[in-house]
Design a protein around this motif. Sequence first.
Motif, PDB file in Angstrom:
ATOM      1  N   CYS A  12       0.827  -1.214   0.000  1.00 24.18           N
ATOM      2  CA  CYS A  12       0.000   0.000   0.000  1.00 24.18           C
ATOM      3  C   CYS A  12       0.861   1.264   0.000  1.00 24.18           C
ATOM      4  N   CYS A  18      -4.490  -1.778  -1.918  1.00 21.66           N
ATOM      5  CA  CYS A  18      -4.804  -3.050  -1.246  1.00 21.66           C
ATOM      6  C   CYS A  18      -5.254  -2.849   0.200  1.00 21.66           C
ATOM      7  N   CYS A  43       1.582  -7.469   0.141  1.00 19.75           N
ATOM      8  CA  CYS A  43       0.469  -7.193   1.048  1.00 19.75           C
ATOM      9  C   CYS A  43       0.114  -8.500   1.747  1.00 19.75           C
ATOM     10  N   GLU A  45      -2.101  -9.296   3.871  1.00 19.34           N
ATOM     11  CA  GLU A  45      -3.526  -9.617   4.019  1.00 19.34           C
ATOM     12  C   GLU A  45      -4.106 -10.153   2.704  1.00 19.34           C
ATOM     13  N   LYS A  98       3.892  -0.301   6.782  1.00 19.78           N
ATOM     14  CA  LYS A  98       2.860   0.669   7.160  1.00 19.78           C
ATOM     15  C   LYS A  98       2.655   0.670   8.677  1.00 19.78           C
ATOM     16  N   SER A 101      -0.552  -1.007  11.368  1.00 19.72           N
ATOM     17  CA  SER A 101      -1.407  -2.048  10.763  1.00 19.72           C
ATOM     18  C   SER A 101      -1.325  -3.341  11.584  1.00 19.72           C
ATOM     19  N   CYS A 104       1.311  -5.140   9.360  1.00 16.97           N
ATOM     20  CA  CYS A 104       2.586  -4.481   9.046  1.00 16.97           C
ATOM     21  C   CYS A 104       3.102  -3.561  10.149  1.00 16.97           C
TER      22      CYS A 104
HETATM   23  S1  SF4 Z   1      -0.628  -2.263   5.781  1.00 14.42           S
HETATM   24 FE1  SF4 Z   1       0.185  -4.207   5.054  1.00 14.42          FE
HETATM   25  S2  SF4 Z   1      -1.548  -5.610   5.115  1.00 14.42           S
HETATM   26 FE2  SF4 Z   1      -2.368  -3.525   5.254  1.00 14.42          FE
HETATM   27  S3  SF4 Z   1      -2.837  -2.967   3.141  1.00 14.42           S
HETATM   28 FE3  SF4 Z   1      -0.793  -2.251   3.558  1.00 14.42          FE
HETATM   29  S4  SF4 Z   1       0.507  -3.927   2.850  1.00 14.42           S
HETATM   30 FE4  SF4 Z   1      -1.524  -4.759   3.059  1.00 14.42          FE
END
Ligand code: SF4
Length: 147
Positions: A12, A18, A43, A45, A98, A101, A104
């Motif tokens: 992301c 995503c 990602c 998830e 990120k 999260s 993450c």
């Molecule tokens: S924080 Fe991680 S799990 Fe959430 S959308 Fe971004 S990449 Fe995907």
Amino acid sequence: MPKPCRYVVSACLAGIPCRYDGRSNLRPEIAALVNAGEAVPVCPEVLGGLPTPRTPSEQKDGRVVSAEGDDVTQAFASGAESALYIAEEYGCSAAVLKARSPSCGCGRIYDGTFTHTLVDGDGLFAALLRKKGFQLFTEETFSPDKA
Ligand code: SF4
């Protein structure tokens, strides 16, 4: 074998839409790393089989639970393992993830009450990377100048 790169990054942050709400968290400096072949986006998830958009989830008492009360721990755990596999295939040694999260987040995550309350802890993917000795940054602590 893929061309090795130093960083695995939250997809992301590279501009891939995503997130749970179908949006991205584009950070141009992270997208630039990917475009230069210095980072691979993942990602966890989505890799765990969850749809986009999806109901947001938070960690609570060692599980991951959606805002609707569904236990999604297994999808989060298997996605984190798949993302780790990709990071290792690319020979990554550092990550830009990120912040906050449930997958993450590094060091601080939401507490499972869906009230934007933070507690100490890692997302499931960040925890795996930490155990493997990856250098961890969030988009808030990463500076391309110091990379
Ligand atoms: S924080 Fe991680 S799990 Fe959430 S959308 Fe971004 S990449 Fe995907």
